[in-house]
Design a protein around this motif. Structure first.
Motif, PDB file in Angstrom:
ATOM      1  N   GLY A  85       0.818  -1.208   0.000  1.00  0.00           N
ATOM      2  CA  GLY A  85       0.000   0.000   0.000  1.00  0.00           C
ATOM      3  C   GLY A  85       0.851   1.256   0.000  1.00  0.00           C
ATOM      4  O   GLY A  85       0.504   2.254   0.617  1.00  0.00           O
ATOM      5  N   ALA A  86       1.987   1.205  -0.708  1.00  0.00           N
ATOM      6  CA  ALA A  86       2.917   2.338  -0.739  1.00  0.00           C
ATOM      7  C   ALA A  86       3.313   2.624  -2.179  1.00  0.00           C
ATOM      8  O   ALA A  86       3.406   1.718  -3.009  1.00  0.00           O
ATOM      9  N   THR A  87       3.556   3.906  -2.456  1.00  0.00           N
ATOM     10  CA  THR A  87       4.008   4.330  -3.778  1.00  0.00           C
ATOM     11  C   THR A  87       5.434   4.832  -3.668  1.00  0.00           C
ATOM     12  O   THR A  87       5.760   5.617  -2.785  1.00  0.00           O
ATOM     13  N   PHE A  88       6.272   4.356  -4.574  1.00  0.00           N
ATOM     14  CA  PHE A  88       7.683   4.715  -4.590  1.00  0.00           C
ATOM     15  C   PHE A  88       7.978   5.517  -5.850  1.00  0.00           C
ATOM     16  O   PHE A  88       7.364   5.302  -6.894  1.00  0.00           O
ATOM     17  N   THR A  89       8.922   6.454  -5.747  1.00  0.00           N
ATOM     18  CA  THR A  89       9.248   7.359  -6.844  1.00  0.00           C
ATOM     19  C   THR A  89      10.750   7.331  -7.109  1.00  0.00           C
ATOM     20  O   THR A  89      11.502   6.638  -6.418  1.00  0.00           O
ATOM     21  N   ALA A  90      11.172   8.119  -8.088  1.00  0.00           N
ATOM     22  CA  ALA A  90      12.588   8.184  -8.461  1.00  0.00           C
ATOM     23  C   ALA A  90      13.450   8.384  -7.222  1.00  0.00           C
ATOM     24  O   ALA A  90      13.143   9.205  -6.364  1.00  0.00           O
ATOM     25  N   GLY A  91      14.507   7.595  -7.148  1.00  0.00           N
ATOM     26  CA  GLY A  91      15.420   7.660  -6.008  1.00  0.00           C
ATOM     27  C   GLY A  91      15.170   6.581  -4.970  1.00  0.00           C
ATOM     28  O   GLY A  91      15.998   6.382  -4.083  1.00  0.00           O
ATOM     29  N   HIS A  92      14.060   5.847  -5.064  1.00  0.00           N
ATOM     30  CA  HIS A  92      13.809   4.744  -4.133  1.00  0.00           C
ATOM     31  C   HIS A  92      14.542   3.490  -4.619  1.00  0.00           C
ATOM     32  O   HIS A  92      14.632   3.237  -5.824  1.00  0.00           O
ATOM     33  N   TYR A  93      15.030   2.712  -3.671  1.00  0.00           N
ATOM     34  CA  TYR A  93      15.878   1.545  -3.930  1.00  0.00           C
ATOM     35  C   TYR A  93      15.333   0.337  -3.185  1.00  0.00           C
ATOM     36  O   TYR A  93      14.807   0.463  -2.075  1.00  0.00           O
ATOM     37  N   ALA A  94      15.453  -0.840  -3.794  1.00  0.00           N
ATOM     38  CA  ALA A  94      15.072  -2.099  -3.150  1.00  0.00           C
ATOM     39  C   ALA A  94      16.191  -3.117  -3.332  1.00  0.00           C
ATOM     40  O   ALA A  94      16.849  -3.146  -4.370  1.00  0.00           O
ATOM     41  N   CYS A  95      16.393  -3.961  -2.314  1.00  0.00           N
ATOM     42  CA  CYS A  95      17.338  -5.079  -2.381  1.00  0.00           C
ATOM     43  C   CYS A  95      16.595  -6.315  -1.922  1.00  0.00           C
ATOM     44  O   CYS A  95      16.117  -6.364  -0.783  1.00  0.00           O
ATOM     45  N   ARG A  96      16.476  -7.309  -2.813  1.00  0.00           N
ATOM     46  CA  ARG A  96      15.660  -8.486  -2.526  1.00  0.00           C
ATOM     47  C   ARG A  96      16.504  -9.756  -2.603  1.00  0.00           C
ATOM     48  O   ARG A  96      17.002 -10.107  -3.677  1.00  0.00           O
ATOM     49  N   PRO A  97      16.611 -10.481  -1.494  1.00  0.00           N
ATOM     50  CA  PRO A  97      17.292 -11.769  -1.544  1.00  0.00           C
ATOM     51  C   PRO A  97      16.407 -12.811  -2.226  1.00  0.00           C
ATOM     52  O   PRO A  97      15.204 -12.583  -2.399  1.00  0.00           O
ATOM     53  N   PRO A  98      16.974 -13.955  -2.604  1.00  0.00           N
ATOM     54  CA  PRO A  98      16.175 -14.998  -3.246  1.00  0.00           C
ATOM     55  C   PRO A  98      14.966 -15.376  -2.392  1.00  0.00           C
ATOM     56  O   PRO A  98      15.054 -15.487  -1.176  1.00  0.00           O
ATOM     57  N   GLY A  99      13.837 -15.552  -3.059  1.00  0.00           N
ATOM     58  CA  GLY A  99      12.617 -15.999  -2.388  1.00  0.00           C
ATOM     59  C   GLY A  99      11.816 -14.902  -1.727  1.00  0.00           C
ATOM     60  O   GLY A  99      10.696 -15.146  -1.264  1.00  0.00           O
ATOM     61  N   MET A 100      12.327 -13.669  -1.670  1.00  0.00           N
ATOM     62  CA  MET A 100      11.593 -12.592  -1.009  1.00  0.00           C
ATOM     63  C   MET A 100      10.342 -12.241  -1.807  1.00  0.00           C
ATOM     64  O   MET A 100      10.418 -11.914  -2.987  1.00  0.00           O
ATOM     65  N   PRO A 101       9.157 -12.292  -1.175  1.00  0.00           N
ATOM     66  CA  PRO A 101       7.940 -11.914  -1.891  1.00  0.00           C
ATOM     67  C   PRO A 101       7.897 -10.396  -2.114  1.00  0.00           C
ATOM     68  O   PRO A 101       8.277  -9.629  -1.242  1.00  0.00           O
ATOM     69  N   HIS A 102       7.447  -9.990  -3.306  1.00  0.00           N
ATOM     70  CA  HIS A 102       7.269  -8.569  -3.600  1.00  0.00           C
ATOM     71  C   HIS A 102       6.194  -8.404  -4.677  1.00  0.00           C
ATOM     72  O   HIS A 102       5.917  -9.311  -5.440  1.00  0.00           O
ATOM     73  N   GLY A 103       5.570  -7.217  -4.660  1.00  0.00           N
ATOM     74  CA  GLY A 103       4.489  -6.955  -5.593  1.00  0.00           C
ATOM     75  C   GLY A 103       3.183  -7.549  -5.093  1.00  0.00           C
ATOM     76  O   GLY A 103       3.116  -8.040  -3.964  1.00  0.00           O
ATOM     77  N   PRO A 104       2.165  -7.504  -5.921  1.00  0.00           N
ATOM     78  CA  PRO A 104       2.131  -6.976  -7.278  1.00  0.00           C
ATOM     79  C   PRO A 104       2.219  -5.450  -7.297  1.00  0.00           C
ATOM     80  O   PRO A 104       2.104  -4.795  -6.271  1.00  0.00           O
ATOM     81  N   TYR A 105       2.416  -4.927  -8.524  1.00  0.00           N
ATOM     82  CA  TYR A 105       2.659  -3.501  -8.706  1.00  0.00           C
ATOM     83  C   TYR A 105       1.687  -2.891  -9.711  1.00  0.00           C
ATOM     84  O   TYR A 105       1.132  -3.573 -10.561  1.00  0.00           O
ATOM     85  N   ARG A 106       1.583  -1.564  -9.602  1.00  0.00           N
ATOM     86  CA  ARG A 106       0.820  -0.781 -10.571  1.00  0.00           C
ATOM     87  C   ARG A 106       1.563   0.541 -10.757  1.00  0.00           C
ATOM     88  O   ARG A 106       2.131   1.070  -9.807  1.00  0.00           O
ATOM     89  N   THR A 107       1.535   1.066 -11.978  1.00  0.00           N
ATOM     90  CA  THR A 107       2.099   2.387 -12.228  1.00  0.00           C
ATOM     91  C   THR A 107       1.128   3.190 -13.075  1.00  0.00           C
ATOM     92  O   THR A 107       0.688   2.729 -14.126  1.00  0.00           O
ATOM     93  N   THR A 108       0.785   4.342 -12.604  1.00  0.00           N
ATOM     94  CA  THR A 108      -0.111   5.234 -13.337  1.00  0.00           C
ATOM     95  C   THR A 108       0.643   5.977 -14.419  1.00  0.00           C
ATOM     96  O   THR A 108       0.190   6.088 -15.555  1.00  0.00           O
ATOM     97  N   THR A 109       1.822   6.481 -14.082  1.00  0.00           N
ATOM     98  CA  THR A 109       2.608   7.320 -14.988  1.00  0.00           C
ATOM     99  C   THR A 109       3.597   6.537 -15.839  1.00  0.00           C
ATOM    100  O   THR A 109       4.136   7.063 -16.800  1.00  0.00           O
ATOM    101  N   GLY A 110       3.879   5.295 -15.457  1.00  0.00           N
ATOM    102  CA  GLY A 110       4.973   4.544 -16.041  1.00  0.00           C
ATOM    103  C   GLY A 110       6.229   4.801 -15.227  1.00  0.00           C
ATOM    104  O   GLY A 110       6.265   5.709 -14.386  1.00  0.00           O
ATOM    105  N   CYS A 111       7.250   3.992 -15.432  1.00  0.00           N
ATOM    106  CA  CYS A 111       8.493   4.179 -14.689  1.00  0.00           C
ATOM    107  C   CYS A 111       9.656   3.553 -15.448  1.00  0.00           C
ATOM    108  O   CYS A 111       9.465   2.725 -16.333  1.00  0.00           O
TER     109      CYS A 111
END
Length: 121
Positions: free
Chosen positions: A85-111
């Motif tokens: 339930g969060a929106t991320f913008t330019a400059g946000h970073y993620a680091c995901r180890p194997p198996g880490m659940p993430h998403g689903p995602y939506r983008t209104t503007t594109g990225c």
């Protein structure tokens, strides 16, 4: 460091703007500029720019998990994580180890994001 059978090809600086955007097979609305990839071609050792079209929603694919490490830096636009339930913008970073659940995602503007994938050691 020399090239090896499982290593990405050695290269010095590359003019990224000269690389074409290529549609990602099986993922409508996503295109990429592959900067480097391991010869295996399985996508687990890859550095790319990924561009998501405005209005893209990955809800049908559900939560994502994969067996490689992934680092992502948003360069342009916005990306909404529907689970968090969060929106991320330019400059946000993620680091995901194997198996880490993430998403689903939506983008209104594109990225556009820089994505680096590698196998765990």
């Amino acid at each position: 460091m020399p090239d090896g059978p499982d290593l990405k090809r050695a290269q010095e600086f590359l003019a990224v703007d000269g690389l074409p955007w290529t549609d990602v097979a099986g993922v409508p609305g996503v295109s990429e500029r592959v900067l480097s990839a391991a010869p295996s071609g399985d996508g687990a050792e890859l550095t790319r720019l990924a561009r998501w079209a405005a209005g893209l929603d990955t809800s049908p694919a559900g939560v994502i998990r994969h067996e490689y490490c992934e680092e992502v830096l948003l360069l342009e636009g916005e990306l909404e994580d529907l689970t968090l339930g969060a929106t991320f913008t330019a400059g946000h970073y993620a680091c995901r180890p194997p198996g880490m659940p993430h998403g689903p995602y939506r983008t209104t503007t594109g990225c556009v994001m820089l994505e680096i994938r590698y196998r765990p050691r």
